[in-house]
Design a protein around this motif. Structure first.
Motif, PDB file in Angstrom:
ATOM      1  N   PRO A 151      37.443  46.313  34.027  1.00  0.00           N
ATOM      2  CA  PRO A 151      37.520  47.701  34.494  1.00  0.00           C
ATOM      3  C   PRO A 151      36.235  48.198  35.139  1.00  0.00           C
ATOM      4  O   PRO A 151      36.235  49.237  35.809  1.00  0.00           O
ATOM      5  CB  PRO A 151      37.831  48.475  33.207  1.00  0.00           C
ATOM      6  N   THR A 152      35.139  47.477  34.967  1.00  0.00           N
ATOM      7  CA  THR A 152      33.857  47.928  35.519  1.00  0.00           C
ATOM      8  C   THR A 152      33.512  47.263  36.850  1.00  0.00           C
ATOM      9  O   THR A 152      32.778  47.834  37.649  1.00  0.00           O
ATOM     10  CB  THR A 152      32.711  47.656  34.524  1.00  0.00           C
ATOM     11  N   THR A 153      34.026  46.063  37.094  1.00  0.00           N
ATOM     12  CA  THR A 153      33.651  45.321  38.306  1.00  0.00           C
ATOM     13  C   THR A 153      34.827  44.920  39.191  1.00  0.00           C
ATOM     14  O   THR A 153      34.639  44.603  40.364  1.00  0.00           O
ATOM     15  CB  THR A 153      32.902  44.028  37.936  1.00  0.00           C
ATOM     16  N   GLY A 154      36.035  44.894  38.644  1.00  0.00           N
ATOM     17  CA  GLY A 154      37.189  44.435  39.406  1.00  0.00           C
ATOM     18  C   GLY A 154      37.353  42.923  39.428  1.00  0.00           C
ATOM     19  O   GLY A 154      38.274  42.407  40.044  1.00  0.00           O
ATOM     20  N   VAL A 155      36.463  42.209  38.738  1.00  0.00           N
ATOM     21  CA  VAL A 155      36.590  40.753  38.650  1.00  0.00           C
ATOM     22  C   VAL A 155      37.802  40.413  37.780  1.00  0.00           C
ATOM     23  O   VAL A 155      38.062  41.068  36.770  1.00  0.00           O
ATOM     24  CB  VAL A 155      35.314  40.122  38.062  1.00  0.00           C
ATOM     25  N   VAL A 156      38.538  39.392  38.192  1.00  0.00           N
ATOM     26  CA  VAL A 156      39.770  38.999  37.504  1.00  0.00           C
ATOM     27  C   VAL A 156      39.490  37.808  36.589  1.00  0.00           C
ATOM     28  O   VAL A 156      38.901  36.811  37.026  1.00  0.00           O
ATOM     29  CB  VAL A 156      40.871  38.629  38.518  1.00  0.00           C
ATOM     30  N   TYR A 157      39.923  37.897  35.342  1.00  0.00           N
ATOM     31  CA  TYR A 157      39.808  36.790  34.397  1.00  0.00           C
ATOM     32  C   TYR A 157      41.217  36.315  34.054  1.00  0.00           C
ATOM     33  O   TYR A 157      42.116  37.136  33.824  1.00  0.00           O
ATOM     34  CB  TYR A 157      39.066  37.231  33.140  1.00  0.00           C
ATOM     35  N   PHE A 158      41.425  35.006  34.020  1.00  0.00           N
ATOM     36  CA  PHE A 158      42.757  34.492  33.718  1.00  0.00           C
ATOM     37  C   PHE A 158      42.647  33.136  33.042  1.00  0.00           C
ATOM     38  O   PHE A 158      41.602  32.486  33.092  1.00  0.00           O
ATOM     39  CB  PHE A 158      43.620  34.418  34.988  1.00  0.00           C
ATOM     40  N   THR A 159      43.729  32.727  32.378  1.00  0.00           N
ATOM     41  CA  THR A 159      43.708  31.509  31.576  1.00  0.00           C
ATOM     42  C   THR A 159      44.770  30.521  32.023  1.00  0.00           C
ATOM     43  O   THR A 159      45.793  30.898  32.613  1.00  0.00           O
ATOM     44  CB  THR A 159      43.957  31.805  30.088  1.00  0.00           C
ATOM     45  N   SER A 160      44.539  29.267  31.702  1.00  0.00           N
ATOM     46  CA  SER A 160      45.594  28.257  31.765  1.00  0.00           C
ATOM     47  C   SER A 160      45.870  27.815  30.339  1.00  0.00           C
ATOM     48  O   SER A 160      44.937  27.474  29.597  1.00  0.00           O
ATOM     49  CB  SER A 160      45.185  27.056  32.628  1.00  0.00           C
ATOM     50  N   PHE A 161      47.128  27.844  29.950  1.00  0.00           N
ATOM     51  CA  PHE A 161      47.492  27.388  28.610  1.00  0.00           C
ATOM     52  C   PHE A 161      47.169  25.905  28.454  1.00  0.00           C
ATOM     53  O   PHE A 161      46.732  25.446  27.407  1.00  0.00           O
ATOM     54  CB  PHE A 161      48.978  27.627  28.369  1.00  0.00           C
TER      55      PHE A 161
END
Length: 326
Positions: A151-161
């Motif tokens: 919410p502060t930078t707009g960087v996206v974090y995501f995972t691979s199962f």
């Protein structure tokens, strides 16, 4: 998006849809048509309704006075009649299967981790999604799952199962206790994807803290949650956050409170039991546990997301989204 009994969960779908609650604070919102599995939720800046991804590659928007309406799709095939009739991960390579979703509140863009087809973004107008990445360093993602936007930078974090098994091979991944899951970040400014963590055991969900200092990552297979530090003296390092939540799936921050909701089940028996919502604070301490057995039976929960005094509850294969007044 995972379970020891993924296939059994599909067989139990009719049972789970027949579960009725006498709780006046709980509402079922049936998914239209033959689609299923409202797995994750996102809320735009208007606060009117919510968005969710379902089987067959569609993103639906729920509008209080209209119900579910089409908002976007992962592929051109997602709107076809044969994609409309699929459940779970059937035809996912053609139709898509949205897993984690989250808005960039500043731009209005909706980011989607599609399980087999990669990281996508959808403009505020909806329509066909744009694929951003399906691999990193030449290696396919294989099986994406959780997603959140800082919410502060707009960087996206995501995972691979898993980086070895596909979504339709989830039983194998869980059975062999696969530990090839990863945490990634995508920077919209540079359009670069970076691997932040490897060796995760069923990394199903992730959530960035409200101040952007860390991201939590669930390990479904190990019943563990890890914390990766983004800022501060520990930046770039990871540590165990809590192992007090059984088989954690998606994690969602609760506004700016510093707390998180985690979707949880107990998979120590033949079928997933005791679905529940677990609230933890920024120190990993369990603050509250809500049993959802009466509302969902033995259905595998995928997400618990709080918004405006209500919990929005998703499942991998269920035919409805649940809404519970707090």
């Amino acid at each position: 998006m995972t379970s020891f009994v993924f296939i059994i969960s599909l067989l139990l779908l009719s049972l789970s849809s027949a579960v009725f609650s006498d709780d006046a604070n709980f509402t079922k919102l049936p998914v239209p048509g033959k689609r299923s599995g409202p797995e994750a939720f996102a809320f735009d800046s208007t606060g009117k309704g919510f968005y969710t991804g379902v089987s067959g590659g569609k993103i639906l928007k729920y509008v209080p006075d209209k119900g579910f309406v089409d908002f976007a799709q992962i592929t051109k095939s997602s709107t076809s009649s044969w994609c409309n009739g699929v459940g779970g991960t059937a035809l996912a390579k053609k139709c898509g299967r949205p897993a984690g979703i989250a808005f960039n509140s500043k731009t209005g863009d909706l980011y989607v981790a599609d399980a087999p087809l990669g990281l996508h973004v959808i403009s505020p107008a909806g329509g066909l999604a744009t694929k951003l990445a399906d691999s990193v360093d030449g290696k396919p993602f294989k099986f994406l799952d959780g997603l959140d936007v800082d919410p502060t930078t707009g960087v996206v974090y995501f995972t691979s199962f898993s980086s070895k098994f596909s979504p339709w091979e989830v039983l194998i991944a869980v059975g062999v206790k696969d530990a090839s899951g990863k945490l990634f970040k995508y920077d919209p400014a540079t359009k670069a994807v970076t691997v932040l963590m490897e060796g995760l055991s069923g990394s199903a969900g992730c959530a960035v803290s409200s101040d952007g200092s860390f991201v939590l990552v669930s390990e479904f297979i190990k019943s563990n949650i890890k914390r990766f530090w983004i800022k501060g003296p520990k930046a770039g390092t990871a540590e165990d956050f809590t192992n007090s939540v059984s088989n954690p799936d998606n994690i969602k921050r609760i506004g700016s409170s510093g707390d998180f909701w985690v979707a949880s089940v107990d998979n120590k028996v033949v079928v997933p039991t005791d679905p529940k919502a677990v609230k933890v604070n920024s120190d990993g301490k369990v603050l509250q546990t809500i049993s959802l057995k009466n509302e969902f039976g033995n259905t595998l929960l995928s997400e618990v997301n709080e918004f405006n005094g209500h919990l929005y509850i998703g499942t991998l294969t269920g035919p409805f989204a649940g809404v519970m007044k707090l």
